[in-house]
Scaffold this active site. Structure first.
Site, PDB file in Angstrom:
ATOM      1  N   ASN A 140      28.882  -9.374 -33.004  1.00  0.00           N
ATOM      2  CA  ASN A 140      29.999 -10.239 -33.394  1.00  0.00           C
ATOM      3  C   ASN A 140      29.426 -11.493 -34.044  1.00  0.00           C
ATOM      4  O   ASN A 140      28.387 -11.999 -33.644  1.00  0.00           O
ATOM      5  CB  ASN A 140      30.816 -10.646 -32.163  1.00  0.00           C
ATOM      6  CG  ASN A 140      32.127 -11.296 -32.545  1.00  0.00           C
ATOM      7  OD1 ASN A 140      33.050 -10.628 -32.998  1.00  0.00           O
ATOM      8  ND2 ASN A 140      32.209 -12.607 -32.385  1.00  0.00           N
ATOM      9  N   GLU A 198      31.524  -8.273 -37.925  1.00  0.00           N
ATOM     10  CA  GLU A 198      31.565  -9.159 -39.087  1.00  0.00           C
ATOM     11  C   GLU A 198      30.305  -8.989 -39.946  1.00  0.00           C
ATOM     12  O   GLU A 198      30.335  -9.244 -41.147  1.00  0.00           O
ATOM     13  CB  GLU A 198      31.720 -10.615 -38.649  1.00  0.00           C
ATOM     14  CG  GLU A 198      33.092 -10.959 -38.061  1.00  0.00           C
ATOM     15  CD  GLU A 198      33.269 -10.551 -36.607  1.00  0.00           C
ATOM     16  OE1 GLU A 198      32.284 -10.105 -35.994  1.00  0.00           O
ATOM     17  OE2 GLU A 198      34.399 -10.670 -36.088  1.00  0.00           O
ATOM     18  N   ASP A 244      39.856 -31.874 -36.364  1.00  0.00           N
ATOM     19  CA  ASP A 244      40.092 -30.461 -36.645  1.00  0.00           C
ATOM     20  C   ASP A 244      40.828 -30.272 -37.967  1.00  0.00           C
ATOM     21  O   ASP A 244      41.035 -31.219 -38.717  1.00  0.00           O
ATOM     22  CB  ASP A 244      40.816 -29.786 -35.462  1.00  0.00           C
ATOM     23  CG  ASP A 244      40.326 -28.350 -35.298  1.00  0.00           C
ATOM     24  OD1 ASP A 244      40.224 -27.631 -36.304  1.00  0.00           O
ATOM     25  OD2 ASP A 244      40.030 -27.948 -34.158  1.00  0.00           O
TER      26      ASP A 244
HETATM   27 MN   LIG Z   1      34.788 -10.391 -34.046  1.00  0.00          MN
END
Ligand SMILES: [Mn+2]
Length: 434
Positions: A140, A198, A244
């Site tokens: 990941n 990914e 953010d």
């Molecule tokens: Mn993922």
């Protein structure tokens, strides 16, 4: 495909800006990035971090991202969808450039971490992509902002998504990769299904070479610039405050501490940072979501375009244009959009003649094609984004709303269409004035 090849190309096209004079990690670099947003900027000399160059705003423009992928801007959502649906294993190589230098007694304070805003909880790394491994789900990759605690420790903002799940299942080893090709950056911003890596989505966008970390436990992009090898601990520390995507300050939370055991890098490393709430931050968050929303609503009707709009922080508001066949389509599209993107707060559905890249046109459609007592879907008490200061940021309770701003099928369409002056598209005003 490496970041260096991209920089060479951006130099040729004149897109890359160079800052040669020494600049500070404290406010100065962030302020320059903000002023020059969305232009990519390479800082050649960082006062507090000799030996590092620093890159910002790399993926701040749809045109530049598309160019790096060798496609046109309008093909971005489709290309990304294709890669998500057809991930490809990348080649694994030995002796990667990102391990030219190996540092076994790392001091994180020597890296160009940035202090972006006055109230920031500490210096931050914002372009670090965390790679982790799970036996069942594989690799990941995901973004996590990291705040400096001391020479060996960072505190990571980890939302309840894949990395969090990996950690709960026992994953501890991580590699934080910095200085990547836009294909890898964009793929790592995808939050799709666990088990679809990914790393493989990135390789489907552009061929990416991978290599093993020094301890042999993880794969990293071979051609990246800097890698922090370490592990996630059970220790918690205050993370934040930090700016953010809304451009407002996020709250302080108790988050997991990451211990860095080793740094590997190129001999002349180019460090990378993402300006919080800048165009790059917003695009990396919105492009993958637009692709997923596109996929979900395509199951309902013909989608023309999907945009997480800039006024909605490219995250909270979505405009969708469709070619509708039934007056039920917009409501079904609204529900599907909320399902596809859980942080979504407001969604507006318009007809195919409205250009979503122009927020004024979307507002025009709301003004001339909607009646709120008939066209509004209100959804109080929903679970939404933690980023919206008007919502409860701890329980994430919020009121969502969807608006059908399409022309009713039985209405006289002629009343709703933009009046055109014959010849207005063809006329060249340079033939008439100066
Ligand atoms: Mn993922």
């Amino acid at each position: 495909m490496s970041l260096r090849e991209v920089l060479k190309r951006l130099d040729k096209s004149g897109d890359l800006l160079h800052v040669k004079r020494p600049v500070s990690t404290r406010f100065e670099i962030p302020a320059i990035l903000k002023k020059l947003d969305p232009r990519p900027v390479l800082f050649h000399e960082v006062k507090e971090a000799p030996g590092f160059e620093l890159l910002g705003n790399l993926c701040a423009d749809r045109r530049i991202i598309a160019g790096c992928l060798g496609i046109s801007e309008k093909d971005l959502p489709r290309k990304l969808l294709e890669a998500i649906e057809n991930p490809r294993r990348g080649e694994v190589v030995e002796n990667p450039p990102c391990q030219e230098v190996v540092i076994d007694d790392p001091d994180l304070r020597k890296l160009p971490l940035l202090v972006f805003g006055e109230r920031d909880g500490g210096p931050y790394l914002t372009a670090g992509i965390v790679i982790a491994y799970d036996r069942e789900y594989g690799f990941n990759a995901s973004y996590h902002r990291l705040m400096l605690l001391d020479e060996r420790r960072l505190v990571a903002r980890i939302l309840p998504r894949h990395l969090d799940e990996f950690i709960k299942r026992g994953a501890r080893k991580i590699a934080i990769t910095i200085g990547n090709h836009p294909a890898f950056m964009l793929a790592s911003a995808v939050s799709w299904k666990m088990g679809i890596s990914e790393l493989d989505i990135a390789s489907a966008l552009k061929p990416i070479r991978y290599a093993k970390t020094i301890d042999g436990e993880l794969l990293i992009p071979a051609d990246c610039e800097v890698v922090l090898e370490g592990r996630v601990t059970d220790e918690l520390a205050d993370e934040g405050p930090f700016i953010d995507v809304t451009g407002t300050y996020d709250i302080v939370r108790r988050q997991r501490v990451v211990e860095v055991e080793r740094i590997t890098m190129r001999r002349d490393p180019i460090f990378q940072q993402i300006l919080p709430a800048g165009s790059e931050h917003r695009l990396l968050m919105s492009l993958p979501r637009e692709a997923v929303i596109y996929m979900e609503i395509s199951k309902i009707c013909e989608v023309v375009d999907v945009r997480l709009t800039p006024g909605g922080c490219n995250w909270l508001h979505c405009a969708i244009s469709i070619r509708k066949r039934s007056d039920d389509d917009p409501r079904r599209v609204i529900e599907a959009a909320f399902k596809a993107h859980r942080s979504l707060k407001h969604v507006v559905v318009v007809d195919e003649d409205v250009d979503l890249s122009n927020p004024v046109e979307v507002e025009w459609a709301i003004a001339t094609r909607s009646q709120l007592d008939r066209d509004l879907v209100l959804k109080p008490g929903e679970y939404g984004s933690s980023l919206d200061p008007s919502a409860d940021q701890v329980t994430r309770k919020t009121c969502k709303a969807g608006l059908d701003a399409t022309i009713p099928l039985k209405a006289d369409r002629g009343k709703f269409l933009k009046a055109k002056i014959p010849g207005e598209d063809e006329i060249d005003v340079r033939d008439y004035v100066g």
